[in-house]
Design an enzyme around this catalytic site. Structure first.
Site, PDB file in Angstrom:
ATOM      1  N   LYS A 132      41.214  33.458  37.564  1.00 35.29           N
ATOM      2  CA  LYS A 132      40.247  33.893  38.578  1.00 35.29           C
ATOM      3  C   LYS A 132      39.767  32.741  39.454  1.00 35.29           C
ATOM      4  O   LYS A 132      38.686  32.787  40.031  1.00 35.29           O
ATOM      5  CB  LYS A 132      39.048  34.598  37.934  1.00 35.29           C
ATOM      6  N   GLY A 133      40.606  31.715  39.557  1.00 39.00           N
ATOM      7  CA  GLY A 133      40.246  30.581  40.407  1.00 39.00           C
ATOM      8  C   GLY A 133      40.911  30.639  41.774  1.00 39.00           C
ATOM      9  O   GLY A 133      40.447  30.012  42.718  1.00 39.00           O
ATOM     10  N   GLY A 134      42.023  31.379  41.878  1.00 45.22           N
ATOM     11  CA  GLY A 134      42.795  31.452  43.117  1.00 45.22           C
ATOM     12  C   GLY A 134      44.236  31.043  42.929  1.00 45.22           C
ATOM     13  O   GLY A 134      44.921  30.677  43.889  1.00 45.22           O
ATOM     14  N   THR A 135      44.720  31.121  41.689  1.00 43.29           N
ATOM     15  CA  THR A 135      46.085  30.664  41.399  1.00 43.29           C
ATOM     16  C   THR A 135      47.144  31.533  42.065  1.00 43.29           C
ATOM     17  O   THR A 135      48.173  31.023  42.517  1.00 43.29           O
ATOM     18  CB  THR A 135      46.341  30.644  39.874  1.00 43.29           C
ATOM     19  N   ARG A 136      46.910  32.838  42.122  1.00 48.82           N
ATOM     20  CA  ARG A 136      47.883  33.720  42.753  1.00 48.82           C
ATOM     21  C   ARG A 136      48.004  33.406  44.239  1.00 48.82           C
ATOM     22  O   ARG A 136      49.112  33.407  44.796  1.00 48.82           O
ATOM     23  CB  ARG A 136      47.491  35.178  42.538  1.00 48.82           C
ATOM     24  N   LYS A 338      42.875  41.886  43.916  1.00 53.75           N
ATOM     25  CA  LYS A 338      42.271  40.668  44.430  1.00 53.75           C
ATOM     26  C   LYS A 338      41.229  41.029  45.491  1.00 53.75           C
ATOM     27  O   LYS A 338      41.459  41.899  46.333  1.00 53.75           O
ATOM     28  CB  LYS A 338      43.328  39.736  45.037  1.00 53.75           C
ATOM     29  N   ARG A 340      38.208  42.287  44.879  1.00 49.77           N
ATOM     30  CA  ARG A 340      37.329  43.407  44.540  1.00 49.77           C
ATOM     31  C   ARG A 340      35.870  42.934  44.508  1.00 49.77           C
ATOM     32  O   ARG A 340      35.573  41.770  44.239  1.00 49.77           O
ATOM     33  CB  ARG A 340      37.719  44.019  43.180  1.00 49.77           C
ATOM     34  N   HIS A 342      32.306  42.120  43.280  1.00 43.07           N
ATOM     35  CA  HIS A 342      31.772  41.720  41.975  1.00 43.07           C
ATOM     36  C   HIS A 342      30.597  42.594  41.569  1.00 43.07           C
ATOM     37  O   HIS A 342      29.882  43.140  42.416  1.00 43.07           O
ATOM     38  CB  HIS A 342      31.306  40.261  42.017  1.00 43.07           C
TER      39      HIS A 342
END
Length: 375
Positions: A132-136, A338, A340, A342
């Site tokens: 959930k850091g932005g790896t994708r 991605k 969505r 919170h």
């Protein structure tokens, strides 16, 4: 009298023979000049004169000549077509704005060549975290580079499938050329105790990319994703604290533990130099994707091809997307999971968690030499 007549006849015969010899020599010389001039004509003009213009030449004797002429005609056509294509390419390049179309072509060409002639190799670089850091986003952005070939799925080799062996792992990789980088992404590696040692045993020179984000925001995003799959789980506050009134944070909860970056980093630094690790700001990846990806390309030793021309900001999703490539009718945005919204968390809870993470963040900043400004 008879003697005088014979002498005159002999002289006439000699003169006639001389004139005839000279004439014959001149004729032969002219013939040679004409023939040589014909042979030094350009192939196209010369062969055009030799080849019959009609379609129905008739007769077996002409077959060899017709085949030769057909070959010359085909060769001429191909030469003309190649010249036209070259001129067309030059016109398109001169008309094209400062876009990425030629880099898209290079990427497609490299992919095609790699698939045909490349080899499956163990990765040169890994995106090891964090969830959930932005790896994708980093993976999707970097894989448009023509010198990068990346595995699209997460293999989880160094945490879940290590017993399958390196041959199995290599077999998952895309085919690459010697000049290309092989890359894979599995965010859980960063928090897996055994992963640094296992990766180091594969190669001491592996380059590691870590995408980090404000640990409080990351924890809320992590919880939001889990809630979408398991709607009956306890509230965020219940999971985050052992005793909220006393401010005791439950560090055994994975969503909290992942954000203690310095704790995990110290484990990695036992096996890798800090210079082998590059830390991407998840926040700057949203506000300045070209800048962050420029630094990623520098770290990987790549030419800076991915620039601000490749991105546009999607207001609906709240993060940047890749502009429409030449071969597609749609821009490339990350999936529905991605971006969505919170879940809403009380401000007091957020402040308590920020206070909890502050000492971990400060030490992390000092170690990596970057201030991510999360406090």
């Amino acid at each position: 009298m008879a003697h005088r007549f014979l002498s005159s006849a002999n002289r006439f015969s000699a003169r006639f023979a001389f004139i005839f010899t000279v004439s014959l020599s001149c004729t032969y010389l002219c013939y040679n000049i004409i023939f040589c001039r014909g042979t030094i004509m350009t192939n196209q003009g010369y062969e055009g004169k030799r080849c019959p213009p009609g379609k129905n030449a008739g007769g077996k004797k002409l077959l060899g000549k017709l085949d030769h002429c057909a070959l010359l005609k085909a060769r001429s056509t191909l030469d003309e077509s190649a010249a036209q294509r070259g001129a067309s390419d030059l016109r398109e390049q001169s008309k094209a704005p400062s876009s990425d179309s030629h880099w898209t072509d290079a990427k497609l060409k490299n992919m095609s060549v790699a698939q045909k002639y490349g080899n499956k190799k163990l990765p040169n670089a890994l995106i090891v975290g964090v969830k959930k850091g932005g790896t994708r986003a980093v993976l999707e952005f970097i894989r448009i580079h023509p010198d990068v070939r990346a595995l699209g799925t997460e293999p989880h080799f160094f945490d879940r499938n290590y017993d399958r062996g390196l041959d199995w792992y290599r077999g998952l990789m895309p085919r690459t050329l010697d000049s290309q980088i092989t890359l894979e992404k599995t965010p859980s590696y960063f928090v897996t105790r055994e992963a640094p040692r296992r990766i180091s045993s594969m190669s001491h020179e592996t380059k590691l990319i870590v995408v980090v984000r404000n640990p409080v925001t990351r924890a809320i995003s992590d919880y939001t994703q889990t809630l979408s799959k398991k709607p009956d789980i306890p509230t965020f506050e219940e999971l985050a604290f052992k005793n909220r009134s006393l401010g005791l944070v439950d560090t055994s909860w994975n969503a909290i533990r992942i954000g203690m970056y310095i704790v995990h980093l110290e484990n990695w630094l036992q096996y890798f130099r800090l210079s082998q690790m590059h830390f991407v700001s998840g926040e700057r990846l949203i506000t300045d994707p070209a800048g962050e990806m420029g630094r990623v390309q520098d770290f990987l030793g790549l030419k800076r091809i991915i620039t601000d021309k490749h991105f546009y900001f999607n207001r609906t999703k709240g993060f940047p997307c890749l502009k429409k490539p030449e071969s597609s009718s749609q821009p490339r945005c990350l999936g529905k999971s991605k971006g969505r919204t919170h879940v809403q968390i009380e401000e007091e809870v957020i402040e308590q968690l920020q206070e909890f993470y502050r000492p971990f963040n400060i030490k992390f900043y000092e170690t990596v030499g970057q201030d991510f400004k999360w406090d």
